[in-house]
Design an enzyme around this catalytic site. Structure first.
Site, short mmCIF file in Angstrom:
data_model
loop_
_atom_site.label_atom_id
_atom_site.label_comp_id
_atom_site.label_asym_id
_atom_site.label_seq_id
_atom_site.Cartn_x
_atom_site.Cartn_y
_atom_site.Cartn_z
CE LYS A 26 -49.20 -41.48 26.21
NZ LYS A 26 -47.99 -40.89 25.64
CB ALA A 42 -43.50 -47.35 12.46
N GLY A 43 -42.65 -44.58 14.79
CA GLY A 43 -42.01 -44.35 16.09
C GLY A 43 -43.06 -44.34 17.18
CB ILE A 49 -45.28 -39.56 18.31
CG1 ILE A 49 -44.57 -39.04 19.58
CG2 ILE A 49 -46.41 -38.63 17.90
CD1 ILE A 49 -43.90 -37.69 19.43
CD GLU A 96 -40.05 -46.21 10.14
OE1 GLU A 96 -40.66 -45.49 10.94
OE2 GLU A 96 -38.92 -45.92 9.69
CB ALA A 124 -45.62 -39.24 13.76
NE ARG A 153 -41.43 -33.19 20.31
CZ ARG A 153 -42.43 -32.33 20.11
NH1 ARG A 153 -43.42 -32.62 19.30
NH2 ARG A 153 -42.43 -31.15 20.71
CG HIS A 167 -51.23 -65.05 44.05
ND1 HIS A 167 -50.91 -65.33 42.73
CD2 HIS A 167 -52.39 -65.72 44.32
CE1 HIS A 167 -51.84 -66.15 42.24
NE2 HIS A 167 -52.73 -66.39 43.18
P1 FAD Z 1 -41.12 -28.90 26.28
O1 FAD Z 1 -42.09 -29.73 26.97
O2 FAD Z 1 -41.15 -28.88 24.78
O3 FAD Z 1 -41.29 -27.44 26.86
C1 FAD Z 1 -40.56 -26.36 26.40
C2 FAD Z 1 -41.34 -25.09 26.66
O4 FAD Z 1 -40.50 -23.98 26.40
C3 FAD Z 1 -42.56 -24.91 25.76
O5 FAD Z 1 -43.70 -24.64 26.53
C4 FAD Z 1 -42.21 -23.71 24.87
O6 FAD Z 1 -43.34 -22.89 24.57
C5 FAD Z 1 -41.24 -22.96 25.75
N1 FAD Z 1 -40.28 -22.14 25.02
C6 FAD Z 1 -39.49 -22.50 23.98
N2 FAD Z 1 -38.67 -21.49 23.63
C7 FAD Z 1 -38.95 -20.47 24.46
C8 FAD Z 1 -38.44 -19.16 24.62
N3 FAD Z 1 -37.44 -18.72 23.85
N4 FAD Z 1 -39.00 -18.36 25.56
C9 FAD Z 1 -40.01 -18.80 26.35
N5 FAD Z 1 -40.52 -20.03 26.26
C10 FAD Z 1 -39.98 -20.86 25.34
N6 FAD Z 1 -42.55 -38.12 26.77
C11 FAD Z 1 -42.67 -39.02 27.75
O7 FAD Z 1 -41.80 -39.12 28.61
N7 FAD Z 1 -43.78 -39.83 27.85
C12 FAD Z 1 -44.78 -39.77 26.94
O8 FAD Z 1 -45.77 -40.50 27.06
C13 FAD Z 1 -44.68 -38.82 25.89
N8 FAD Z 1 -45.66 -38.71 24.98
C14 FAD Z 1 -45.57 -37.75 24.02
C15 FAD Z 1 -46.60 -37.65 23.10
C16 FAD Z 1 -46.56 -36.68 22.10
C17 FAD Z 1 -47.69 -36.56 21.12
C18 FAD Z 1 -45.44 -35.79 22.04
C19 FAD Z 1 -45.37 -34.72 21.00
C20 FAD Z 1 -44.40 -35.89 22.95
C21 FAD Z 1 -44.45 -36.88 23.94
N9 FAD Z 1 -43.42 -37.04 24.87
C22 FAD Z 1 -43.52 -37.99 25.84
C23 FAD Z 1 -42.20 -36.20 24.83
C24 FAD Z 1 -42.28 -35.10 25.88
O9 FAD Z 1 -43.43 -34.33 25.65
C25 FAD Z 1 -41.03 -34.24 25.81
O10 FAD Z 1 -39.88 -35.06 25.92
C26 FAD Z 1 -41.00 -33.23 26.95
O11 FAD Z 1 -42.13 -32.39 26.89
C27 FAD Z 1 -39.73 -32.38 26.88
O12 FAD Z 1 -39.73 -31.47 27.93
P2 FAD Z 1 -38.94 -30.10 27.84
O13 FAD Z 1 -39.20 -29.41 29.13
O14 FAD Z 1 -37.55 -30.33 27.41
O15 FAD Z 1 -39.61 -29.27 26.64
P1 AMP Z 2 -39.33 -41.30 16.01
O1 AMP Z 2 -38.11 -40.47 15.72
O2 AMP Z 2 -39.13 -42.42 16.98
O3 AMP Z 2 -40.53 -40.45 16.35
O4 AMP Z 2 -39.71 -42.04 14.65
C1 AMP Z 2 -39.91 -41.38 13.44
C2 AMP Z 2 -39.84 -42.41 12.32
O5 AMP Z 2 -40.20 -41.78 11.09
C3 AMP Z 2 -38.46 -43.02 12.12
O6 AMP Z 2 -38.55 -44.41 12.31
C4 AMP Z 2 -38.11 -42.67 10.67
O7 AMP Z 2 -37.46 -43.74 10.00
C5 AMP Z 2 -39.47 -42.42 10.03
N1 AMP Z 2 -39.42 -41.55 8.84
C6 AMP Z 2 -38.73 -40.39 8.68
N2 AMP Z 2 -38.93 -39.87 7.44
C7 AMP Z 2 -39.77 -40.72 6.78
C8 AMP Z 2 -40.37 -40.75 5.46
N3 AMP Z 2 -40.13 -39.78 4.54
N4 AMP Z 2 -41.19 -41.78 5.14
C9 AMP Z 2 -41.45 -42.75 6.05
N5 AMP Z 2 -40.91 -42.79 7.30
C10 AMP Z 2 -40.09 -41.79 7.67
#
Ligand code: FAD
Ligand code: AMP
EC number: 1.8.1.4
Length: 478
Positions: free
Chosen positions: A58, A189-190, A192, A211, A276, A279, A451
């Protein structure tokens, strides 16, 4: 002496750190184990969200949007200027400072609430014992009455495009570019892919999104996804649907990508490629073979509706369990679990978790889409209000998109709010509050909205559900 806590949390992301703070607030002795370190090798709390996810993305989206506005959006306001430039390392440095501030803020919150922060890798053993491997390699076993697993997720790798964090990067690498790539490819095209593609496109990269699916933003309401595809394409993102990446070859500082589409095999060359494609849950070395916790067929920790695993007293939350991979979902699960450990009957409304895509226009929704409701055989009334008819949007020169409210035709209960446009995330949250309290479209229509606000578009869309909108011709007659 063995340390013992009422609650031990593994992972300090938005799921884990919130759970730990809540547990401590409820009076439990609480420890949170985290292994992630920043570039300086220091423990950094906050997980994916604060370090390499929600917040840094962000920060770059906001910086790049300001640059885009300064270049193309100021003249209409009568602001004349020339020669706006972008200092990419400064932009990335600002992002790093925000991350640092927030992650150290979590450490402060831990101290303030009495959470013991333990640096290391946590692993659940049998009998609710947790083994911690410290950075120096030493191992300690701590005992817990309750364990909350919150290890989160990591980017999925695909064999056709192996990440080297130089030319082919994942979402983490894409937050660190020090210059604008001329030709940028994005696989997926998700959420991220679209957000990161938008950042670099606004700064001047030629962005191509590949995509595999033929449908754009499948989870969104069709009216919203159509509008989004149109607008993002107009902004310069070349979104190729039905394009499955099958291979890539890095040649020095560029990569040749092979993909197949309806016409057959194609190749395209990029200077950087962002993978992307989604995950996956992190469970590596998390669970001892005899700890009793099971995974489901997709590799997520198996939990019930209240995040309880198959072992009494062991819970799992956030990206490592079923459901949407969102920070706010993870945090609310953390609070629910801490409350349930206390014996409270907390639960979560999984039907009302808002989704947001921070492109411009922003895209957000809560509840069900019109298509999903119709497929379920639910008769609906729909009200739509375009921002082009909003005085506030006009004043801001930000009139793209609309608000769509969907209500049950029989009861008028609001079942979905879908927004594409300025402040979509904030508007959808208003819909979510109403829906949590069982609002009807008529209720929303009878409320007084300030408003001029963008929120008036929600008001008018709710009125339009029953053909009573004032500032637009009603398609449905009363
Ligand atoms: P995480 O945030 O992944 O945290 C898990 C933590 O556990 C990590 O720090 C890791 O190091 C630690 N860990 C793992 N295994 C161990 C272990 N065995 N021992 C000790 N530590 C460990 N979500 C939104 O809601 N809004 C957004 O705008 C958004 N934007 C995003 C943009 C990007 C680029 C990405 C990659 C993700 C985005 N997300 C967004 C998703 C969001 O980041 C995740 O859904 C969220 O962080 C999940 O939280 P969590 O606590 O489950 O895990
Ligand atoms: P999201 O899970 O929302 O982050 O979106 C990931 C996107 O990547 C999904 O829409 C998938 O269809 C797409 N995707 C996964 N593998 C491939 C690939 N090999 N080529 C193009 N798109 C892909």
């Amino acid at each position: 002496m063995t340390q013992k806590f009422d609650v031990v949390v593994i992972g300090a992301g938005p799921g884990g750190y919130v759970a730990a703070i809540k547990a401590a607030q409820l009076g439990f002795t609480t420890a949170c184990i985290e292994k992630y370190t920043d570039k300086e090798g220091k423990l950094a709390l906050g997980g994916t969200c604060l370090n390499v996810g929600c917040i840094p993305s962000k920060a770059l989206l906001d910086s790049s949007w300001k640059f885009h506005e300064a270049q193309d959006g100021f003249a209409i306001h009568g602001i004349n200027h020339a020669g706006v430039t972008m200092d990419v390392p400064a932009m990335v440095g600002r992002k790093a400072n925000i991350v640092k501030g927030l992650t150290s803020g979590v450490a402060t919150l831990f101290k303030a609430n009495g959470v013991t922060s333990i640096q290391g890798h946590g692993k659940l053993l049998a009998g609710k014992k947790v083994e911690v491997t410290k950075p120096d390699g030493s191992v300690e076993v701590i005992e817990a009455e309750n364990v909350i697993l919150a290890p989160g997720s990591r980017p999925i790798d695909i064999p056709p495009a192996p990440v080297d964090q130089n030319v082919i990067v994942d979402s983490t690498g894409a937050l660190e570019f020090q210059s604008v790539p001329k030709r940028l490819g994005v696989i997926g095209a998700g959420v991220i892919g679209l957000e990161l593609g938008s950042v670099w496109s606004r700064l001047g990269a030629e962005v191509t999104v590949l995509e595999a699916l033929d449908t754009f933003l499948m989870a969104a309401d069709t009216a919203v996804s159509k509008e989004a595809l149109k607008t993002l394409t107009k902004q310069g993102l070349d979104i190729k649907l039905g394009a499955r990446v099958t291979g890539s070859k890095v040649n020095g500082e560029e990569v040749v990508v092979t993909y197949t589409d309806a016409k057959g095999e194609q190749t395209i060359t990029f200077d950087k490629l962002i993978v992307a494609v989604g995950r996956r849950p992190v469970t590596t070395d998390l669970l001892a073979a005899d700890c009793g916790v099971t995974l489901d067929e997709r590799g997520f920790v198996h939990v019930d509706d209240h995040c309880a695993t198959t072992v009494p007293g062991v819970y799992a939350i956030g990206d490592v369990v079923r459901g949407m991979m969102l920070a706010h979902k993870a945090s609310e699960e953390g609070i629910m679990v801490a409350e349930r450990i206390k014996g409270h009957k907390a639960q979560m409304n999984y039907d009302l978790i808002p989704s947001v895509i921070y492109t411009h226009p922003e895209i957000a929704w809560v509840g069900k889409t019109e298509q999903a409701l119709k497929a379920e055989g639910v008769e609906v009334n729909v009200g739509t209000f375009p921002f082009a008819a909003s005085g506030r949007a006009m004043a801001a020169n930000d009139t793209g998109g609309f608000v769509k409210v969907i209500a049950d035709a029989k009861t008028d209960r609001v079942l979905g709010v879908h927004v594409i446009g300025p402040s979509a995330a904030e508007l959808v949250q208003q819909g979510a509050i109403g829906m949590e309290f069982g609002t009807s479209a008529e209720d929303l229509g009878m409320m007084v909205f300030s408003h001029p606000t963008l929120s008036e578009a929600l008001h008018e869309a709710a009125l339009a559900v029953n053909g009573t909108a004032i500032h637009i011709a009603n398609r449905k007659k009363r």
